[in-house]
Structure formats: C-alpha cells, structure tokens
Design a protein around this motif. Structure first.
Motif, PDB file in Angstrom:
ATOM      1  N   SER A  98       0.492  -1.018  -0.107  1.00  0.00           N
ATOM      2  CA  SER A  98       0.124  -0.033  -0.133  1.00  0.00           C
ATOM      3  C   SER A  98       0.742   1.497   0.393  1.00  0.00           C
ATOM      4  O   SER A  98       0.898   2.182  -0.717  1.00  0.00           O
ATOM      5  N   HIS A  99       1.957   1.848   0.848  1.00  0.00           N
ATOM      6  CA  HIS A  99       3.367   2.536   1.082  1.00  0.00           C
ATOM      7  C   HIS A  99       3.219   2.595  -0.054  1.00  0.00           C
ATOM      8  O   HIS A  99       4.139   3.970  -1.023  1.00  0.00           O
ATOM      9  N   ALA A 100       4.003   1.401  -0.713  1.00  0.00           N
ATOM     10  CA  ALA A 100       4.626   1.689  -2.189  1.00  0.00           C
ATOM     11  C   ALA A 100       4.056   2.189  -2.773  1.00  0.00           C
ATOM     12  O   ALA A 100       4.357   2.704  -4.106  1.00  0.00           O
ATOM     13  N   VAL A 101       2.880   1.726  -3.560  1.00  0.00           N
ATOM     14  CA  VAL A 101       1.894   2.142  -4.314  1.00  0.00           C
ATOM     15  C   VAL A 101       1.230   3.085  -4.203  1.00  0.00           C
ATOM     16  O   VAL A 101       1.530   4.282  -5.399  1.00  0.00           O
ATOM     17  N   ALA A 102       0.820   3.753  -2.770  1.00  0.00           N
ATOM     18  CA  ALA A 102       1.350   5.847  -3.014  1.00  0.00           C
ATOM     19  C   ALA A 102       1.975   6.068  -3.530  1.00  0.00           C
ATOM     20  O   ALA A 102       1.731   7.272  -4.221  1.00  0.00           O
ATOM     21  N   PHE A 152      -7.132   9.084 -11.873  1.00  0.00           N
ATOM     22  CA  PHE A 152      -7.868   9.395 -11.418  1.00  0.00           C
ATOM     23  C   PHE A 152      -8.537   7.924 -11.277  1.00  0.00           C
ATOM     24  O   PHE A 152      -8.387   7.951  -9.861  1.00  0.00           O
ATOM     25  N   VAL A 153      -8.448   7.355 -12.249  1.00  0.00           N
ATOM     26  CA  VAL A 153      -9.663   6.170 -12.423  1.00  0.00           C
ATOM     27  C   VAL A 153      -8.419   4.812 -10.976  1.00  0.00           C
ATOM     28  O   VAL A 153      -8.307   4.467 -10.781  1.00  0.00           O
ATOM     29  N   LYS A 154      -7.101   5.245 -11.246  1.00  0.00           N
ATOM     30  CA  LYS A 154      -6.164   4.578 -10.565  1.00  0.00           C
ATOM     31  C   LYS A 154      -5.872   4.049  -9.793  1.00  0.00           C
ATOM     32  O   LYS A 154      -5.845   3.547  -8.128  1.00  0.00           O
ATOM     33  N   LEU A 155      -6.432   6.034  -9.330  1.00  0.00           N
ATOM     34  CA  LEU A 155      -6.759   6.632  -7.354  1.00  0.00           C
ATOM     35  C   LEU A 155      -7.754   5.485  -6.545  1.00  0.00           C
ATOM     36  O   LEU A 155      -7.439   5.304  -5.681  1.00  0.00           O
ATOM     37  N   CYS A 156      -8.767   6.003  -7.430  1.00  0.00           N
ATOM     38  CA  CYS A 156     -10.452   5.340  -6.455  1.00  0.00           C
ATOM     39  C   CYS A 156      -9.668   3.767  -6.657  1.00  0.00           C
ATOM     40  O   CYS A 156     -10.457   3.170  -5.406  1.00  0.00           O
ATOM     41  N   GLU A 157      -9.219   3.192  -7.719  1.00  0.00           N
ATOM     42  CA  GLU A 157      -9.042   1.799  -7.052  1.00  0.00           C
ATOM     43  C   GLU A 157      -8.138   1.595  -5.708  1.00  0.00           C
ATOM     44  O   GLU A 157      -8.272   0.187  -5.335  1.00  0.00           O
ATOM     45  N   ILE A 158      -6.782   2.494  -5.938  1.00  0.00           N
ATOM     46  CA  ILE A 158      -6.266   1.672  -4.524  1.00  0.00           C
ATOM     47  C   ILE A 158      -6.941   2.160  -3.903  1.00  0.00           C
ATOM     48  O   ILE A 158      -6.159   1.948  -3.042  1.00  0.00           O
ATOM     49  N   LYS A 160     -10.054   2.033  -2.483  1.00  0.00           N
ATOM     50  CA  LYS A 160     -10.349   1.135  -2.591  1.00  0.00           C
ATOM     51  C   LYS A 160      -9.769  -0.607  -2.042  1.00  0.00           C
ATOM     52  O   LYS A 160     -10.190  -0.634  -0.948  1.00  0.00           O
ATOM     53  N   TYR A 161      -8.142  -0.705  -2.679  1.00  0.00           N
ATOM     54  CA  TYR A 161      -7.331  -1.931  -2.602  1.00  0.00           C
ATOM     55  C   TYR A 161      -7.270  -1.413  -0.775  1.00  0.00           C
ATOM     56  O   TYR A 161      -6.953  -2.269  -0.504  1.00  0.00           O
ATOM     57  N   LEU A 162      -6.532  -0.571  -0.829  1.00  0.00           N
ATOM     58  CA  LEU A 162      -6.432  -0.251   0.808  1.00  0.00           C
ATOM     59  C   LEU A 162      -7.273   0.491   2.046  1.00  0.00           C
ATOM     60  O   LEU A 162      -6.604  -0.284   2.871  1.00  0.00           O
ATOM     61  N   ARG A 163      -8.406   0.622   1.331  1.00  0.00           N
ATOM     62  CA  ARG A 163      -9.079   0.454   2.885  1.00  0.00           C
ATOM     63  C   ARG A 163      -9.573  -1.518   2.843  1.00  0.00           C
ATOM     64  O   ARG A 163     -10.125  -1.455   4.145  1.00  0.00           O
ATOM     65  N   LEU A 164      -9.798  -1.992   1.552  1.00  0.00           N
ATOM     66  CA  LEU A 164      -9.887  -3.518   1.807  1.00  0.00           C
ATOM     67  C   LEU A 164      -8.857  -3.687   2.917  1.00  0.00           C
ATOM     68  O   LEU A 164      -8.839  -4.557   3.807  1.00  0.00           O
ATOM     69  N   GLU A 165      -7.391  -3.497   2.510  1.00  0.00           N
ATOM     70  CA  GLU A 165      -6.085  -3.804   3.360  1.00  0.00           C
ATOM     71  C   GLU A 165      -6.732  -3.606   4.350  1.00  0.00           C
ATOM     72  O   GLU A 165      -6.096  -4.485   5.706  1.00  0.00           O
ATOM     73  N   ILE A 166      -7.174  -1.844   4.536  1.00  0.00           N
ATOM     74  CA  ILE A 166      -6.650  -1.730   6.064  1.00  0.00           C
ATOM     75  C   ILE A 166      -7.779  -2.776   7.319  1.00  0.00           C
ATOM     76  O   ILE A 166      -8.098  -2.811   8.130  1.00  0.00           O
ATOM     77  N   ASP A 167      -9.429  -2.464   7.096  1.00  0.00           N
ATOM     78  CA  ASP A 167     -10.710  -3.499   7.232  1.00  0.00           C
ATOM     79  C   ASP A 167     -10.138  -4.655   7.383  1.00  0.00           C
ATOM     80  O   ASP A 167      -9.973  -5.314   8.624  1.00  0.00           O
ATOM     81  N   ARG A 168      -8.824  -5.693   7.070  1.00  0.00           N
ATOM     82  CA  ARG A 168      -8.395  -6.931   6.848  1.00  0.00           C
ATOM     83  C   ARG A 168      -7.479  -6.855   7.837  1.00  0.00           C
ATOM     84  O   ARG A 168      -7.097  -7.411   9.059  1.00  0.00           O
ATOM     85  N   LYS A 169      -6.795  -5.562   8.331  1.00  0.00           N
ATOM     86  CA  LYS A 169      -5.529  -5.636   9.077  1.00  0.00           C
ATOM     87  C   LYS A 169      -6.484  -5.572  10.684  1.00  0.00           C
ATOM     88  O   LYS A 169      -6.388  -6.220  11.823  1.00  0.00           O
ATOM     89  N   ILE A 170      -7.578  -4.919  10.666  1.00  0.00           N
ATOM     90  CA  ILE A 170      -8.472  -4.796  11.540  1.00  0.00           C
ATOM     91  C   ILE A 170      -9.016  -5.834  12.129  1.00  0.00           C
ATOM     92  O   ILE A 170      -9.529  -6.278  12.936  1.00  0.00           O
ATOM     93  N   GLU A 171      -9.460  -6.347  11.167  1.00  0.00           N
ATOM     94  CA  GLU A 171     -10.443  -7.573  11.647  1.00  0.00           C
ATOM     95  C   GLU A 171      -9.179  -8.851  12.142  1.00  0.00           C
ATOM     96  O   GLU A 171      -9.333 -10.002  12.545  1.00  0.00           O
ATOM     97  N   ARG A 172      -7.841  -9.124  11.435  1.00  0.00           N
ATOM     98  CA  ARG A 172      -7.150  -9.855  12.293  1.00  0.00           C
ATOM     99  C   ARG A 172      -6.621  -9.698  13.293  1.00  0.00           C
ATOM    100  O   ARG A 172      -6.532 -10.441  14.356  1.00  0.00           O
ATOM    101  N   LYS A 173      -6.525  -8.208  13.592  1.00  0.00           N
ATOM    102  CA  LYS A 173      -5.925  -8.132  14.888  1.00  0.00           C
ATOM    103  C   LYS A 173      -7.533  -7.750  16.238  1.00  0.00           C
ATOM    104  O   LYS A 173      -7.058  -8.105  17.235  1.00  0.00           O
ATOM    105  N   ALA A 174      -8.270  -7.733  15.300  1.00  0.00           N
ATOM    106  CA  ALA A 174      -9.276  -8.196  16.253  1.00  0.00           C
ATOM    107  C   ALA A 174      -9.710  -9.514  16.514  1.00  0.00           C
ATOM    108  O   ALA A 174      -9.833 -10.296  18.006  1.00  0.00           O
TER     109      ALA A 174
END
Length: 199
Positions: A98-102, A152-158, A160-174
């Motif tokens: 996520s950081h590398a892509v950003a 802008f299209v790529k930013l929207c996709e990224i 969404k991807y970053l949000r999914l990754e954050i949600d997954r990390k939160i779920e894993r931590k929980a």
C-alpha cells in the motif's frame, strides 16, 4: 548560444508568477495578513474557478488537426517509461504494497503531471515564441484528457484496495485479541480449578 537577452526574456516572463507566489506565502506565513483558513479559501477558489477557466481559455483555441503528434508520442513514451520504472521500484523497495503504490502515484504525479499552463506558457513563450506555447497547450490538453483521467481511475482503485487492506488488518487484529483473551481466560480458569483440586 544563450544570450543575455534570452535570459532577460525568461526572467521577465517568470517574475510576475514568482512574485505573486512569494507575496501569497508571506502574507499568510510571515506578515499574518491572511489566516490559514482564508489562505485555504483562496487556494480553493483558484483550484475550482481560476485554473479551470484559465485552462479552458487555452484549450478552446487549440486546433487538434495542427497538433505536433511526434511531440505527443514522445510525451506518451516518456510517461510510459516512468510508469515502468516506478512500478519496478515499488516492487523492489517496500514490503508494504500500500505504501509503495501510494508513493509511486505521488512520484508519477510530481514527475509527469506538471502545472504546464501556469509555468510553461510564459516560459516557453519567452524562449521559443508561439510555437513553444502551442506545444505546452497541446501537452496540457492531452494530460488533462488522458493522463489525469487514468490517474484518477487508478487512485480510486487503490483507495478501495487500501480500505480493504485496512479492514483486513483490523479484523486480523480483532481476531488475535479475541484469541488472546480466550487463552488468557482459559489459563486463569484452568489455574484456579487446578488449585481447588489440590486444596
């Protein structure tokens, strides 16, 4: 050979822009004429009203049948090379995708999507005349139609991807926290029952 007259033309063309930038920065940062909120309002006004109208004024006078397609092709090739280099760098440099892509998107924006109309038009007009202005305007039109849209299209996709990754990390931590609590409670209860049996 660059002569002093050419240097003077460039400085004459660029001085009003940089004087305005320095006055704007100083009026907020040093002299406190404007508050940061007022400076933000002026920036938003320039972003949403001044720059679009300024861009439209140049774009409306462009004749696509007179474009320099070799220049546009060279611009597309250079942007493609930069994308390949940044993708390769992002793959090798960071374990966190996520950081590398950003950072790749930020680097691409800074290196290719320049504010060519505001800076480029007076500079190229002073150096090359109307031919330079035409090339800058053509580059800006292609940039706003093709490259900005893709970004802008790529930013929207990224995003969404970053949000999914954050949600997954939160779920894993929980999940990890809940497992630790279960193990801790089991250990406490197991210790108490063993003590009772011993007593």
């Amino acid at each position: 050979m660059i002569e002093w007259e050419d240097v003077y033309k460039v400085v004459e063309a660029m001085a009003p822009l940089y004087v305005a930038l320095i006055l704007g920065y100083g009026s907020v940062k040093w002299w406190k004429i404007f508050s940061p909120e007022q400076g933000g309002a002026i920036n938003r006004f320039a972003c949403f009203f001044t720059l679009p109208l300024y861009t439209f004024d140049f774009t409306a006078h462009v004749d696509p049948f007179q474009w320099n397609y070799r220049f546009i092709g060279a611009d597309a090739i250079s942007k493609t090379i930069i994308v390949v280099v940044l993708a390769f760098w992002a793959k090798l440099s960071s374990k966190d995708d996520s950081h590398a892509v950003a950072w790749s998107i930020t680097s691409y924006s800074l290196s290719t999507l320049t504010n060519s109309l505001v800076v480029g038009v007076p500079l190229m007009k002073a150096m090359y005349g109307q031919i330079g202005v035409d090339i800058v305007v053509q580059s800006s039109v292609v940039q706003s139609i093709i490259w900005m849209t893709l970004l802008f299209v790529k930013l929207c996709e990224i995003e969404k991807y970053l949000r999914l990754e954050i949600d997954r990390k939160i779920e894993r931590k929980a999940d990890q926290d809940s497992r630790r609590k279960v193990l801790l409670n089991h250990g406490i209860h197991g210790g108490l029952t063993s003590k009772k049996k011993q007593n």
